[in-house]
Design an enzyme around this catalytic site. Structure first.
Site, PDB file in Angstrom:
ATOM      1  CG  HIS A  96      -2.146   0.776   1.102  1.00  0.00           C
ATOM      2  ND1 HIS A  96      -2.469   1.809   1.940  1.00  0.00           N
ATOM      3  CD2 HIS A  96      -3.156   0.705   0.210  1.00  0.00           C
ATOM      4  CE1 HIS A  96      -3.627   2.336   1.592  1.00  0.00           C
ATOM      5  NE2 HIS A  96      -4.063   1.683   0.538  1.00  0.00           N
ATOM      6  CG  HIS A 155      -7.186   7.952  -1.884  1.00  0.00           C
ATOM      7  ND1 HIS A 155      -5.848   7.658  -1.987  1.00  0.00           N
ATOM      8  CD2 HIS A 155      -7.839   6.772  -1.945  1.00  0.00           C
ATOM      9  CE1 HIS A 155      -5.691   6.349  -2.113  1.00  0.00           C
ATOM     10  NE2 HIS A 155      -6.884   5.782  -2.092  1.00  0.00           N
ATOM     11  CE  LYS A 159      -5.317   6.040   2.534  1.00  0.00           C
ATOM     12  NZ  LYS A 159      -5.509   6.261   1.105  1.00  0.00           N
TER      13      LYS A 159
END
Length: 533
Positions: free
Chosen positions: A201, A425, A427
């Site tokens: 990720h 999107h 974080k």
């Protein structure tokens, strides 16, 4: 009325994002905002003439009373629009202007251009020839559209060697191979995922120029829709010059980055390990917080995941009389949620919050935890409409198991950055000094969503941290900027991507859940959402 089809999505532990879908983009279209009347005068009530702020309505310092007392902020009428066009910043200007924090948001298609000039940058601008002569690059990510990615590089750089680092599942590996096969300059590096349900990720770039090495850590997949109308976060390092000495930053950034890269155990990354070692990282003033798959024990226990964050906060905050901050609130903001357990104390407010609240002294107090995640209405009214929800893969199975979580949830709202309709999107995690949110103690931008897979879970009586996924982010601590705290209203203010204080979910608010149909109201494009289609 048309109905949107949900893109194929595999949701595991809150880390898997929606698989790529194709959209037809009219390059000439742009959602325009109604032009407001220009402010007729720049004289305040005391008959004192104000200066005109060069950023006009887009200025992020309008919450600063000292700044607004001195400067006027005319709205974007014809004259202001002309002025803002003349003030268009080059890619180098944008990065220079972002000093000392070097944190920017992605530009957003469909908002006024002047809102994309202040602390905002596009992928094409990051890769611009203006930064120097590129020798080669590496792109770490979860999702790739290779054709789109190559189009973001300047023409003269498109044949330069490029390394693609991706997850190693059979499906992804074959897809990447197929995409890269026409391009002999591209080498592929699969990331090992030894623990089930993990993902690669991490979102990071290595850009090697003739003048030095640049590291970029961000939150966007390398696909068109992630860089078009979403809110993404980007940290861009200085170009670190080559050196014969082992020049390290005060934050041990080089050491931590090499430690992270070594965990891939990949031949393809040996060149980059050597290159990192050969460059001077002393100008970098952020901390690297990463996750790598594995069961970390002994001397490795605090090197990754939330324990790395815990250790770094404990070592680098060193606040005088930090007891005054023991009850100060913490914010977590993310685009997906994993399985967190049957109650808040299973992991979130016990293990994870213990790391987030860490100060140099041990505290038994539990600060208020505020979590920002988009509501259904946030998604419906976004620039993308319901299609934005494809990148918010919180599923019904997890949501039904943890209904308690809604008590912590707050809406996505970013009016001061003009991105309330640009679906997040990004974080981020931060801690304020008090509930007025005028100062913050630390700030983290990362690829890690709210999940055990991303941050890790303690096992074997807290002697082992099990992490499933690769993640990476950068942590800002005031000490590295010669500050006691980061001040939000004053200049230069820290560029927080959302409005503070956050707004708690009301009774009518529901968290976006990707595999639920939404047919009561059309979205901003007149569409509905039906995941079964």
């Amino acid at each position: 009325m048309t109905t949107n089809k949900r893109t194929a999505s595999s949701v595991l532990n809150g880390d898997i994002e929606t698989k790529k879908f194709k959209t037809e983009i009219d390059s000439t279209s742009s959602t325009s905002t109604t032009v407001k009347e220009s402010i007729p005068s720049s004289v305040d009530e005391n008959n004192t003439k104000k200066k005109t702020c060069e950023y006009g309505e887009a200025c992020y310092r309008q919450q600063n009373s000292k700044h607004t007392a001195e400067y006027d902020h005319p709205s974007t009428g014809a004259s202001a629009t002309t002025k803002n066009v003349s003030k268009r910043l080059t890619p180098v200007n944008k990065i220079d202007q972002s000093e000392p924090y070097r944190f920017l948001l992605s530009t957003v298609h469909g908002i006024q251009d002047n809102y994309n000039q202040q602390n905002a940058i596009s992928l094409k601008e990051i890769l611009s020839v203006e930064h120097g002569q590129l020798i080669r690059s590496a792109q770490f990510n979860y999702m790739f559209d290779i054709e789109f990615l190559l189009e973001q590089y300047p023409l003269e750089f498109r044949l330069k060697p490029l390394l693609i680092v991706h997850g190693d599942s059979r499906h992804d590996n074959q897809s990447i191979k197929n995409q890269c096969s026409p391009y002999p300059q591209i080498e592929i590096c699969p990331a090992r995922l030894d623990i089930p349900f993990g993902t690669h990720h991490t979102k990071m770039m290595f850009l090697l120029y003739e003048t030095g090495l640049r590291i970029v850590i961000h939150t966007a997949n390398l696909i068109l829709q992630d860089w078009r109308q979403k809110t993404q976060g980007i940290w861009i390092s200085p170009i670190c010059p080559k050196t014969n000495d082992d020049r390290e930053s005060k934050t041990n950034f080089k050491k931590d980055l090499l430690e992270y890269i070594e965990r891939y155990r990949a031949r393809q990354l040996q060149f980059w390990q050597k290159t990192i070692n050969e460059h001077d990282f002393s100008s970098i003033n952020v901390h690297l917080i990463s996750s790598t798959p594995g069961r970390h024990t002994g001397p490795d226990l605090n090197k990754f995941g939330h324990l790395k964050l815990r250790q770094t906060l404990k070592n680098y905050l060193n606040l005088d009389k930090d007891e005054q901050y023991n009850s100060s609130p913490i914010i977590g903001q993310f685009s997906s949620i994993g399985s967190l357990g049957p109650n808040a104390n299973s992991w979130l407010t016990k293990e994870f919050l213990t790391s987030l609240k860490q100060l140099s002294s041990s505290s038994l107090e539990s600060p208020e935890l505020k979590l920002i995640y988009p509501t259904v209405e946030n998604v419906r009214t976004s620039l993308e409409g319901y299609m934005a929800g494809g990148s918010l893969p919180y599923n019904m199975q997890n949501a039904m198991r943890q209904t308690w979580l809604v008590n912590y949830l707050h809406r996505w709202k970013a009016d001061h950055r003009h991105r309330s309709q640009a679906s997040p999107h990004i974080k981020t995690y931060l801690r304020a000094t008090n509930d007025q949110f005028k100062d913050i103690l630390w700030f983290l931008v990362t690829s890690a969503n709210l999940s055990k897979a991303a941050w890790g879970v303690l096992e074997k009586n807290n002697t082992q941290l099990m992490i499933r996924s690769y993640e990476i982010g950068v942590l800002y601590t005031p000490k590295q900027f010669s500050k006691a705290t980061f001040s939000l209203p004053d200049s230069p203010s820290f560029p927080i991507p959302y409005d503070l204080p956050p707004v708690k979910y009301q009774t009518s608010d529901k968290p976006w859940i990707v595999d639920v149909a939404y047919k009561d109201k059309p979205d901003s494009h007149g569409n509905m959402w039906d995941p079964s289609d």
